[in-house]
Design a protein around this motif. Structure first.
Motif, mmCIF file in Angstrom:
data_model
loop_
_atom_site.group_PDB
_atom_site.id
_atom_site.type_symbol
_atom_site.label_atom_id
_atom_site.label_comp_id
_atom_site.label_asym_id
_atom_site.label_seq_id
_atom_site.Cartn_x
_atom_site.Cartn_y
_atom_site.Cartn_z
ATOM 1 N N PHE A 1 11.579 3.510 0.688
ATOM 2 C CA PHE A 1 12.646 4.122 0.680
ATOM 3 C C PHE A 1 13.319 2.643 1.071
ATOM 4 O O PHE A 1 13.231 3.493 2.594
ATOM 5 C CB PHE A 1 13.372 5.756 0.368
ATOM 6 C CG PHE A 1 11.925 6.127 -0.365
ATOM 7 C CD1 PHE A 1 12.178 6.478 -1.658
ATOM 8 C CD2 PHE A 1 10.570 6.067 0.187
ATOM 9 C CE1 PHE A 1 11.113 7.094 -2.619
ATOM 10 C CE2 PHE A 1 9.629 6.912 -0.469
ATOM 11 C CZ PHE A 1 10.028 7.574 -1.747
ATOM 12 N N HIS B 1 9.768 9.986 4.046
ATOM 13 C CA HIS B 1 11.057 9.961 3.417
ATOM 14 C C HIS B 1 11.290 11.812 2.616
ATOM 15 O O HIS B 1 9.254 11.896 2.111
ATOM 16 C CB HIS B 1 10.844 8.898 2.159
ATOM 17 C CG HIS B 1 11.793 9.509 1.624
ATOM 18 N ND1 HIS B 1 12.988 9.443 1.557
ATOM 19 C CD2 HIS B 1 11.439 9.637 -0.098
ATOM 20 C CE1 HIS B 1 13.320 9.360 0.338
ATOM 21 N NE2 HIS B 1 13.340 9.742 -0.855
ATOM 22 N N THR C 1 13.913 2.105 -4.015
ATOM 23 C CA THR C 1 12.465 2.333 -3.856
ATOM 24 C C THR C 1 11.501 0.916 -4.166
ATOM 25 O O THR C 1 11.716 0.364 -5.030
ATOM 26 C CB THR C 1 11.931 3.693 -4.243
ATOM 27 O OG1 THR C 1 12.074 2.357 -6.268
ATOM 28 C CG2 THR C 1 12.428 4.544 -4.416
ATOM 29 N N GLY C 2 10.445 0.875 -3.409
ATOM 30 C CA GLY C 2 9.759 0.043 -3.977
ATOM 31 C C GLY C 2 8.025 0.150 -3.233
ATOM 32 O O GLY C 2 7.931 1.113 -2.680
ATOM 33 N N ARG C 3 7.258 -0.397 -3.150
ATOM 34 C CA ARG C 3 6.276 -0.673 -2.269
ATOM 35 C C ARG C 3 6.413 -1.753 -1.254
ATOM 36 O O ARG C 3 6.770 -2.851 -1.347
ATOM 37 C CB ARG C 3 4.898 -1.212 -3.549
ATOM 38 C CG ARG C 3 4.906 -0.267 -4.499
ATOM 39 C CD ARG C 3 3.486 0.184 -5.153
ATOM 40 N NE ARG C 3 2.651 0.237 -3.892
ATOM 41 C CZ ARG C 3 2.990 2.181 -3.938
ATOM 42 N NH1 ARG C 3 3.141 2.797 -4.400
ATOM 43 N NH2 ARG C 3 1.681 2.813 -3.260
ATOM 44 N N THR D 1 9.260 5.181 5.080
ATOM 45 C CA THR D 1 7.991 5.024 4.124
ATOM 46 C C THR D 1 7.481 6.409 3.644
ATOM 47 O O THR D 1 8.410 7.239 4.652
ATOM 48 C CB THR D 1 6.459 4.416 4.879
ATOM 49 O OG1 THR D 1 6.554 5.214 6.049
ATOM 50 C CG2 THR D 1 7.175 2.891 5.865
ATOM 51 N N ASP D 2 7.272 6.452 2.601
ATOM 52 C CA ASP D 2 6.601 7.892 1.436
ATOM 53 C C ASP D 2 6.385 8.886 2.334
ATOM 54 O O ASP D 2 6.713 9.790 2.591
ATOM 55 C CB ASP D 2 5.519 7.209 1.025
ATOM 56 C CG ASP D 2 4.766 6.826 1.668
ATOM 57 O OD1 ASP D 2 3.757 6.497 2.166
ATOM 58 O OD2 ASP D 2 3.449 6.680 0.733
ATOM 59 N N GLU E 1 0.892 -1.747 -0.057
ATOM 60 C CA GLU E 1 -0.223 -0.067 -0.005
ATOM 61 C C GLU E 1 0.804 1.709 0.002
ATOM 62 O O GLU E 1 0.574 2.789 -0.349
ATOM 63 C CB GLU E 1 -1.113 0.174 1.356
ATOM 64 C CG GLU E 1 -2.589 -0.816 0.719
ATOM 65 C CD GLU E 1 -3.247 -0.710 2.097
ATOM 66 O OE1 GLU E 1 -4.063 0.481 1.272
ATOM 67 O OE2 GLU E 1 -2.823 -0.757 2.892
ATOM 68 N N SER E 2 1.832 1.111 0.555
ATOM 69 C CA SER E 2 2.709 2.088 0.977
ATOM 70 C C SER E 2 3.611 2.655 -0.217
ATOM 71 O O SER E 2 4.777 1.398 -0.198
ATOM 72 C CB SER E 2 3.136 2.819 2.319
ATOM 73 O OG SER E 2 3.230 2.027 3.002
ATOM 74 N N GLU E 3 4.376 3.211 -0.964
ATOM 75 C CA GLU E 3 5.794 3.367 -1.022
ATOM 76 C C GLU E 3 7.244 3.362 0.394
ATOM 77 O O GLU E 3 6.539 4.426 0.870
ATOM 78 C CB GLU E 3 6.012 4.310 -2.091
ATOM 79 C CG GLU E 3 7.070 4.768 -2.825
ATOM 80 C CD GLU E 3 6.968 5.738 -4.099
ATOM 81 O OE1 GLU E 3 6.072 6.392 -4.180
ATOM 82 O OE2 GLU E 3 8.038 5.306 -5.139
#
Ligand code: P5A
Length: 438
Positions: free
Chosen positions: A222, A261, A275-277, A257-258, A218-220
């Motif tokens: 780093f 970040h 980066t990923g999810r 998490t996004d 659900e979240s991007e």
């Protein structure tokens, strides 16, 4: 278990409401059934996996020194008025009135309730530290329940709460859970990265989320590429030493998490930044005296002074993990269960249930598996071989043992490894021994 007797309502069609693999697969594999939006019934196969996850979570909690309790799902609103969260929590809280018009609620979390228990029971520093956990259903009226059991409204959480005399001791309790979580997720076959996180409505300024990398998260997220070499499996369950070096090592590399970040302030050079999810499977908090002060949970210290308890709370999404594990481990044909949580270790397929010799041999093998204590699901149905194979692939048991007339002639069964697809031939007389744990 004989498949002919098992309640396993698998689906041929992909349900249209399911947008991600785990949601499709838990429905297709007959593990759960939606009762209403974000609320699920757990069917035998799904419940077995849920209980295996629960058992590993419980085992690691107990190993860390936490003690199990069970609090009710329905709580009194008055406790939440004491902490000030009754108004703050908003529409996510399911509010109920009993027949006497008393305000009640279905617990979204239990900080208030545990603080109430402890303030009545613990009066002296001599009773500390304490760490109490439960595995209990929660309800959050999520605005958009989705992704099946990953973001439900009713969901199973392991939650625990630590109580200490001073901040240093509270930090040690936090660090213990940090280690317990690394070990728990590794045992579940998951690679997780602890990431600095916002504490949100729980509160406090020290908090980490444990994130499983998966493209459908659900979240991007780093993170420093160095995490790829980190191995939580190797962390020993030694809790009584200083754990700060271990926590420092796991948090020395950048990960966020996004919502935490900040590209401009990120200390990692872009060639090292991945980066990923991600899927949040656990979240830990240290919030000191937020609840103890508001609710009067104090102890007498060694010097006779009264001080509020230092508290932390720690959550694992037990039912979410069922989905998260599938997201991390599946292919086009279906689920690939890690052995630790597989509902059965072995699927036994009789390719020709219309053939007497084949059926006799398969029945005998099944009896032998049961005797050896191997968890086996025996496909004894009168179905086409192709249907049996694809069904086994769908439900994802680690190994499938196949016997049929051809193998009988040579005394050989075929064993397929679900994860690697590798097929090996094993003498019929040695099959059960191959899987029996000594
Ligand atoms: C910690 C324990 C808490 O509630 N109070 C008690 C703290 N933390 S948390 O981050 O809000 O939730 C803990 C974990 O529960 C899972 N989770 C969910 N699972 C399924 N559906 C949901 N709607 C849901 N909300 C939270 C997550 O795994 C989360 O890390």
């Amino acid at each position: 278990m004989r498949l002919s007797k098992y309640f396993l309502p698998t689906l041929k069609e992909t349900p249209s409401e399911a947008k991600i693999a785990s949601h499709r697969l838990i429905l297709r594999a007959g593990m759960v059934r939606q009762a209403s939006a974000g609320i699920y019934s757990w069917l035998p196969l799904g419940l077995k996996v849920l209980q295996k996850i629960e058992a590993i979570v419980r085992d690691e909690q107990i190993a860390s020194g936490a003690q199990e309790i069970l609090m009710p799902t329905i709580q009194s609103a008055d406790l939440w008025r004491e902490s000030g969260r009754y108004e703050d929590y908003g529409k996510e809280m399911l509010r109920i009135q009993d027949r006497h018009k008393r305000d009640m609620l279905y617990g979204p979390t239990n900080e208030e309730q545990i603080t109430d228990i402890v303030r009545h029971a613990i009066k002296s520093y001599k009773d500390l530290p304490k760490n109490l956990f439960q595995i209990q259903w929660k309800f959050r009226d999520e605005i958009r329940p989705r992704f099946g059991v990953m973001r439900g409204r009713e969901f199973l959480m392991k939650d625990n709460y630590s109580f200490d005399l001073d901040e240093a001791a509270g930090r040690h309790s936090y660090n213990k859970m940090f280690l317990a979580y690394l070990r728990t997720f590794a045992r579940l076959g998951l690679k997780t990265i602890p990431m600095a996180a916002d504490a949100g409505p729980i509160g406090g300024d020290l908090s980490h989320e444990f994130i499983v990398l998966a493209p459908t998260g659900e979240s991007e997220v780093f993170y420093h590429k160095g995490f790829e070499d980190f191995d939580a499996m190797g962390e020993a369950a030694v809790y009584d030493k200083d754990l700060q070096p271990l926590v420092d090592r796991w948090t020395s590399l950048y990960a966020a998490t996004d919502n935490k970040h900040d590209a401009a302030a990120c200390p990692v050079k872009s060639s090292d930044l991945k980066t990923g999810r991600g899927i949040e499977v656990g979240h830990i908090f240290f919030f000191g005296t937020k609840y103890s002060e508001a609710m009067g949970a104090t102890v007498q210290g060694q010097d006779g002074e009264t001080t509020p308890l230092q508290m932390g709370s720690y959550g694992i999404g037990v039912s979410r993990l069922v989905g998260a594990i599938i997201e991390a481990s599946h292919d086009d044909a279906g689920i690939i269960w890690p052995e630790a949580v597989a509902p059965f270790q072995v699927g036994l397929i009789n390719v020709r249930s219309d053939n007497e010799a084949s059926t006799k041999a398969a029945d005998a093998l099944y009896a032998e598996f049961l005797k050896a204590g191997v968890e086996v699901l025996y496909d004894d149905r009168d179905e086409r071989p192709g249907a049996k194979f694809s069904n086994m692939d769908l439900i994802g048991l680690p190994f499938a043992v196949t016997i049929g007339p051809r193998g009988l002639e040579t005394g050989i069964a075929e064993v397929k490894n679900r994860a690697t697809g590798e097929r090996t031939e094993i003498k019929l007389s040695g099959v059960v021994k191959h899987f029996a744990k000594p």
